[in-house]
Design a protein around this motif. Structure first.
Motif, mmCIF file in Angstrom:
data_model
loop_
_atom_site.group_PDB
_atom_site.id
_atom_site.type_symbol
_atom_site.label_atom_id
_atom_site.label_comp_id
_atom_site.label_asym_id
_atom_site.label_seq_id
_atom_site.Cartn_x
_atom_site.Cartn_y
_atom_site.Cartn_z
ATOM 1 N N GLU A 233 -7.054 -8.034 -5.593
ATOM 2 C CA GLU A 233 -8.554 -7.593 -5.157
ATOM 3 C C GLU A 233 -8.495 -6.853 -3.939
ATOM 4 N N ARG B 153 -7.111 -3.243 -4.390
ATOM 5 C CA ARG B 153 -7.875 -2.582 -5.707
ATOM 6 C C ARG B 153 -9.071 -2.122 -3.995
ATOM 7 N N HIS B 154 -9.503 -2.983 -2.825
ATOM 8 C CA HIS B 154 -10.470 -2.270 -1.956
ATOM 9 C C HIS B 154 -10.085 -1.429 -1.061
ATOM 10 N N HIS B 155 -8.640 -1.210 -0.943
ATOM 11 C CA HIS B 155 -7.615 -0.277 0.106
ATOM 12 C C HIS B 155 -7.636 1.172 -1.094
ATOM 13 N N ILE B 156 -8.481 0.951 -2.594
ATOM 14 C CA ILE B 156 -8.179 2.208 -3.501
ATOM 15 C C ILE B 156 -6.533 2.091 -3.764
ATOM 16 N N VAL B 157 -5.997 1.211 -3.432
ATOM 17 C CA VAL B 157 -4.710 1.190 -4.272
ATOM 18 C C VAL B 157 -4.944 0.149 -5.236
ATOM 19 N N GLY B 158 -4.045 1.375 -6.816
ATOM 20 C CA GLY B 158 -4.608 1.022 -8.205
ATOM 21 C C GLY B 158 -3.414 -0.853 -8.522
ATOM 22 N N ASP C 291 1.973 4.109 -5.540
ATOM 23 C CA ASP C 291 0.345 4.503 -6.195
ATOM 24 C C ASP C 291 -0.138 3.336 -6.845
ATOM 25 N N TYR C 292 0.574 2.982 -7.453
ATOM 26 C CA TYR C 292 0.063 1.808 -8.597
ATOM 27 C C TYR C 292 0.428 0.367 -8.394
ATOM 28 N N GLN D 28 1.536 -1.686 -0.480
ATOM 29 C CA GLN D 28 0.337 -0.261 -0.133
ATOM 30 C C GLN D 28 0.954 1.475 0.192
#
Length: 472
Positions: free
Chosen positions: A418, A421-426, A392-393, A389
């Motif tokens: 997955e 992405r749930h943690h708003i990380v691309g 940024d991506y 995390q």
């Protein structure tokens, strides 16, 4: 029984970094050296060839004819290996790699041994260079290529042998950690975490190895331990150590402390105190909190070995970092591509923290290949979600040689994606490197930093990416 004056030494499984380097050291000391390995490949194969060391492909008892005086057996070699079995049958004396390193190169020298889960190679290389720069002429062994010496080892005539002390096992006939062979007089303990899941059951099993190491420290010795790591503080507090002990760290309370520091892509400037008194100002071409700890350990050891603050500062300022540790492989179209060896989740996390400090405000892409015996397993499934995390991506590749693990044991890169992405990380997953390169070429923009983390070749992704970026 080891012969007093062996002439011909044969190394079984000699193309790994450690065994190949030992072969080069023995050759440089005047021994006749031969070796064998499966799937002989560069860069070690070409290095051995350059040193004039004949290498046999595969393992065959015929490789022991003419009969060597001594066989050194790598820790990947099993008991039923053809050459290992023939060595026993013929009664040829045999040693493990760490036994041979100690027997031929430590001898009566003072061992400076760097141990811990993280930071061993960097700290060993730092200490080695600071001593060499101060004309102490040390012997050195590191499990990575040191740019200052353009080698993984250095042979000198000084009183010290600086060694990266690995907790991995030694050989099929010697299952103890390598570092127990290294006769430490001065030692560093950087950190302790669960690792090497293929040989250690759990953290307590790992901890027991380090307790054994602490137990061999002599009364006249000196141990410097990282106070920033709770497990290090705990093991020092609860296990008797005959040597003098001092601590180092960034947090308050350490004997050796970084009072202030600032980082950039060019390195870090830090102000250091010793037992709450000003000691000096230093600069090193490294960044990140983990590397500040490595520099502090180096300063503590160098001071103990008699160097002045000025000598230490000069050595640190001229240090050239080892390969594959935050190594900038190139910048194309203002996109910087960095190579790093990080694979344990803690190493991944602190590496990303360091990149974030050095490149503030820039977008960080983390490309991770699960390749080690530990990272390929699901023991750190949740830890990688947290560690990654910091980017940024995130792009994950498939695990290396996944067919060698049972499905129930495997890390799931897809599940990590997955969760990120749930943690708003691309995040994305690709089974091969071509898809990774395609996405990076499509989506990176000027100012981005791409850090590729793997302990292997990763399908030459670094050079392929730089080429593709230049062509887009």
């Amino acid at each position: 029984m080891i012969p007093e004056a062996p002439h011909h030494i044969h190394l079984v499984a000699c193309c790994g970094t450690a065994m190949g380097s030992l072969a080069g050291m023995l050759k440089a000391r005047g021994y006749h050296v031969t070796g064998s390995d499966q799937h002989v490949y560069p860069p070690m194969s070409t290095q051995l060839e350059a040193w004039g060391i004949p290498i046999y492909e595969g393992f065959d008892p015929a490789h022991l004819d003419p009969r060597p005086d001594l066989v050194v057996v790598g820790n990947v070699v099993t008991r039923d290996n053809a050459e290992a079995a023939a060595t026993r049958e013929l009664g040829i004396p045999a040693m493990s790699f760490p036994q041979a390193l100690a027997h031929f190169f430590i001898q009566n020298r003072q061992g400076v041994v760097v141990t811990g889960t993280h930071g061993k190679s960097t700290t060993t290389a730092l200490i080695a260079w600071v001593l060499a720069h101060a004309e102490c002429d040390p012997n050195v062994f590191v499990g990575a290529v040191m740019r200052n010496f353009d080698s993984t080892f250095r042979l000198g005539d000084g009183p010290h042998m600086v060694i990266e002390g690995d907790e991995y096992d030694s050989a099929y006939f010697d299952k103890g950690p390598k570092f127990l062979h290294y006769r430490p007089r001065t030692a560093v303990l950087t950190s302790m975490e669960f690792d090497h899941a293929d040989i250690y059951r759990d953290f307590e099993h790992v901890r027991s190895a380090f307790v054994r190491f602490l137990g061999i420290m002599p009364a006249e010795g000196y141990l410097v331990a990282c106070a920033d790591h709770y497990q290090v503080r705990e093991v020092i507090a609860n296990n008797p150590v005959a040597s003098a002990v001092q601590t180092y760290g960034i947090e308050p309370g350490a004997d050796w402390r970084a009072e202030t520091y600032t980082s950039s892509p060019e390195g870090t400037e830090l102000t250091v105190s010793y037992q709450n008194q000003p000691y000096g100002q230093f600069r090193a071409p490294l960044y990140g909190p983990h590397n500040i700890q490595n520099v502090l350990a180096t300063i503590a050891v160098a001071h103990h070995l008699g160097l002045t603050p000025a000598q230490i500062a000069s050595g640190l300022a001229t240090y050239a970092h080892i390969k594959r540790r935050l190594e900038v492989r190139g910048t194309v179209g203002e996109v910087t591509v960095i190579d790093d060896f990080a694979h344990h989740p803690t190493a991944v996390q602190v590496t990303l923290e360091g990149v974030r400090q050095a490149y503030p405000g820039q977008r960080i892409w983390a490309v991770f290949e699960p390749r080690t015996a530990t990272s390929r397993r699901n023991v750190f499934q949740q830890d990688y979600i947290q560690a990654l995390q910091g980017a940024d991506y995130v792009i994950l590749s498939d695990i290396h040689r996944k067919e060698s693990l049972a499905p129930s044991e495997r890390l799931s890169p897809e599940a990590i994606v997955e969760a990120l992405r749930h943690h708003i990380v691309g995040a994305d997953f690709y089974a091969g490197t071509s898809g990774i390169i395609d996405q990076l070429c499509r989506d990176t923009r000027p100012g981005d930093v791409v850090i590729v983390m793997s302990n292997g070749g990763f399908d030459n992704i670094h050079e392929r990416l730089l080429t593709a970026l230049a062509e887009r």
